[in-house]
Design a protein around this motif. Structure first.
Motif, mmCIF file in Angstrom:
data_model
loop_
_atom_site.group_PDB
_atom_site.id
_atom_site.type_symbol
_atom_site.label_atom_id
_atom_site.label_comp_id
_atom_site.label_asym_id
_atom_site.label_seq_id
_atom_site.Cartn_x
_atom_site.Cartn_y
_atom_site.Cartn_z
ATOM 1 N N LYS A 168 0.833 -1.208 0.000
ATOM 2 C CA LYS A 168 0.000 0.000 0.000
ATOM 3 C C LYS A 168 0.865 1.254 0.000
ATOM 4 C CE LYS A 168 -3.333 2.682 2.601
ATOM 5 N NZ LYS A 168 -2.552 3.899 2.470
ATOM 6 N N THR A 169 1.916 1.266 0.790
ATOM 7 C CA THR A 169 2.811 2.424 0.856
ATOM 8 C C THR A 169 3.461 2.687 -0.500
ATOM 9 O OG1 THR A 169 3.204 2.040 3.206
ATOM 10 C CG2 THR A 169 4.822 3.380 2.043
ATOM 11 N N ARG A 170 3.931 1.629 -1.144
ATOM 12 C CA ARG A 170 4.532 1.784 -2.478
ATOM 13 C C ARG A 170 3.495 2.281 -3.481
ATOM 14 N NH1 ARG A 170 6.502 -3.244 -1.631
ATOM 15 N NH2 ARG A 170 5.535 -4.099 -3.490
ATOM 16 N N SER A 171 2.312 1.741 -3.405
ATOM 17 C CA SER A 171 1.242 2.141 -4.320
ATOM 18 C C SER A 171 0.875 3.611 -4.106
ATOM 19 C CB SER A 171 0.020 1.248 -4.102
ATOM 20 O OG SER A 171 -1.048 1.656 -4.926
ATOM 21 N N ASP A 172 0.744 4.015 -2.846
ATOM 22 C CA ASP A 172 0.415 5.413 -2.532
ATOM 23 C C ASP A 172 1.490 6.381 -3.023
ATOM 24 O OD1 ASP A 172 -1.897 4.557 -1.312
ATOM 25 O OD2 ASP A 172 -1.185 4.915 0.745
ATOM 26 N N ALA A 173 2.733 5.922 -3.020
ATOM 27 C CA ALA A 173 3.853 6.765 -3.449
ATOM 28 C C ALA A 173 4.015 6.780 -4.965
ATOM 29 C CB ALA A 173 5.147 6.281 -2.793
ATOM 30 N N GLY A 174 3.132 6.075 -5.674
ATOM 31 C CA GLY A 174 3.207 6.042 -7.125
ATOM 32 C C GLY A 174 4.291 5.139 -7.656
ATOM 33 N N GLN A 175 4.859 4.316 -6.780
ATOM 34 C CA GLN A 175 5.863 3.365 -7.236
ATOM 35 C C GLN A 175 5.139 2.201 -7.900
ATOM 36 O OE1 GLN A 175 8.026 2.448 -3.679
ATOM 37 N NE2 GLN A 175 9.084 4.413 -3.655
ATOM 38 N N ALA A 176 5.758 1.619 -8.846
ATOM 39 C CA ALA A 176 5.120 0.564 -9.625
ATOM 40 C C ALA A 176 4.715 -0.606 -8.737
ATOM 41 C CB ALA A 176 6.060 0.083 -10.721
ATOM 42 N N THR A 177 3.448 -0.890 -8.761
ATOM 43 C CA THR A 177 2.930 -2.097 -8.110
ATOM 44 C C THR A 177 2.074 -2.822 -9.136
ATOM 45 O OG1 THR A 177 1.102 -0.777 -7.209
ATOM 46 C CG2 THR A 177 2.919 -1.246 -5.720
ATOM 47 N N THR A 178 2.245 -4.105 -9.190
ATOM 48 C CA THR A 178 1.481 -4.887 -10.156
ATOM 49 C C THR A 178 0.138 -5.274 -9.551
ATOM 50 O OG1 THR A 178 2.354 -6.996 -9.369
ATOM 51 C CG2 THR A 178 3.630 -5.845 -11.083
ATOM 52 N N THR A 179 -0.753 -5.667 -10.404
ATOM 53 C CA THR A 179 -2.051 -6.150 -9.926
ATOM 54 C C THR A 179 -1.857 -7.356 -9.026
ATOM 55 O OG1 THR A 179 -3.103 -5.339 -11.940
ATOM 56 C CG2 THR A 179 -4.335 -6.951 -10.663
ATOM 57 N N GLU A 180 -0.869 -8.175 -9.342
ATOM 58 C CA GLU A 180 -0.601 -9.357 -8.500
ATOM 59 C C GLU A 180 -0.145 -8.937 -7.109
ATOM 60 O OE1 GLU A 180 -0.205 -13.191 -7.038
ATOM 61 O OE2 GLU A 180 -1.406 -12.368 -8.662
ATOM 62 N N GLU A 181 0.712 -7.919 -7.012
ATOM 63 C CA GLU A 181 1.132 -7.429 -5.696
ATOM 64 C C GLU A 181 -0.069 -6.889 -4.914
ATOM 65 O OE1 GLU A 181 5.483 -5.559 -5.571
ATOM 66 O OE2 GLU A 181 4.231 -4.696 -7.164
ATOM 67 N N LEU A 182 -0.932 -6.179 -5.602
ATOM 68 C CA LEU A 182 -2.120 -5.630 -4.951
ATOM 69 C C LEU A 182 -3.051 -6.761 -4.492
ATOM 70 C CD1 LEU A 182 -2.699 -2.637 -7.383
ATOM 71 C CD2 LEU A 182 -1.899 -2.487 -5.001
ATOM 72 N N ARG A 183 -3.159 -7.798 -5.308
ATOM 73 C CA ARG A 183 -3.978 -8.954 -4.924
ATOM 74 C C ARG A 183 -3.396 -9.605 -3.673
ATOM 75 N NH1 ARG A 183 -4.074 -14.038 -4.525
ATOM 76 N NH2 ARG A 183 -1.992 -14.320 -5.370
ATOM 77 N N GLU A 184 -2.071 -9.763 -3.650
ATOM 78 C CA GLU A 184 -1.428 -10.347 -2.473
ATOM 79 C C GLU A 184 -1.635 -9.469 -1.234
ATOM 80 O OE1 GLU A 184 2.656 -11.025 -3.565
ATOM 81 O OE2 GLU A 184 2.121 -12.634 -4.952
#
Length: 182
Positions: free
Chosen positions: A147-163
Motif C-alpha cells: 500500500k505504501t509503495r502504491s500510494d507513493a506512485g511506485q510501480a505495483t502490479t495487480t498481482e502485488e495488490l492482490r497479495e
C-alpha cells in the motif's frame, strides 16, 4: 548431631534447592510464555534487537501497554457488518485494485479502533497488535508495504495488490475472530 539440627539442615538445604530451581525455571517459563504469545514476532524482535534480554523486555512492555488499552470484543452483529463490508471491498478489486487496497487498509484500521487499539502511527499499531495478533502481523506488514509503495506512485502490479488484499484479509479475519475462544 541431634535429630532436630539434622532436620533443620535438611529443611534449609531443601529450601535453598527449591529457590535455585525457581531462579533457573522462571526465565525459561517467561521465555516460553513470550514465544507462545507472540509467535513469529518473538523471533523477529530478538533479531531486530540483537539481544534476547532486551527483546524480551520490549515484548513484556508491549504486554503491559496492551493490558492498559482496554481492548474489547466486537458484538456479533458488528463482526457481521464488518465482514459484509469486507466482501464489498473485495468485490471492487477487479475494477479498482489500488482503491480496494486503500479501502482494505482503512477498514482494518476502523476495526482496530473499534476494538480499542490506537490507530495513529503504523509502528505503534504493529507493536500493539503484536500482543494478540503476532501470528498475522507479517501479513499486515506485507500488505502495508504494498500500500505504501502504491500510494507513493511506485510501480505495483495487480498481482502485488492482490497479495496485499490476501494479507489484509488474514489480519482482518484475525481481528474479527472472537477472542474469548482463544
Amino acid at each position: 548431631m541431634s535429630t532436630n539440627v539434622l532436620i533443620a539442615v535438611i529443611v534449609v538445604a531443601a529450601v535453598v534447592m527449591l529457590a535455585l530451581a525457581a531462579l533457573l525455571w522462571a526465565p525459561a517459563a517467561r521465555r516460553r510464555h513470550l514465544r507462545e504469545r507472540f509467535g513469529p514476532e518473538y523471533d523477529r524482535t530478538v533479531e531486530e534487537q540483537g539481544d534476547k534480554r532486551a527483546a524480551e523486555r520490549d515484548l513484556r512492555e508491549r504486554e503491559q501497554r496492551h493490558d492498559r488499552l482496554g481492548i474489547k470484543e466486537l458484538a456479533p452483529d458488528r463482526r457481521q457488518q464488518y465482514a459484509d463490508e469486507w466482501t464489498g471491498v473485495q468485490r471492487q478489486f477487479v475494477d479498482g485494485p489500488e482503491k480496494s487496497v486503500t479501502e482494505a487498509d482503512e477498514l482494518v484500521t476502523r476495526v482496530m479502533g473499534e476494538l480499542g487499539y490506537p490507530t495513529e502511527g503504523y509502528e505503534e499499531q504493529v507493536r500493539d497488535l503484536s500482543v494478540r495478533h503476532g501470528r498475522t502481523l507479517e501479513e499486515y506488514r506485507a500488505a502495508h508495504a504494498v500500500k505504501t509503495r502504491s500510494d507513493a506512485g511506485q510501480a505495483t502490479t495487480t498481482e502485488e495488490l492482490r497479495e496485499a488484499m490476501v494479507h489484509y484479509r488474514a489480519l482482518f479475519e484475525d481481528l474479527l475472530a472472537d477472542q474469548r475462544s482463544r
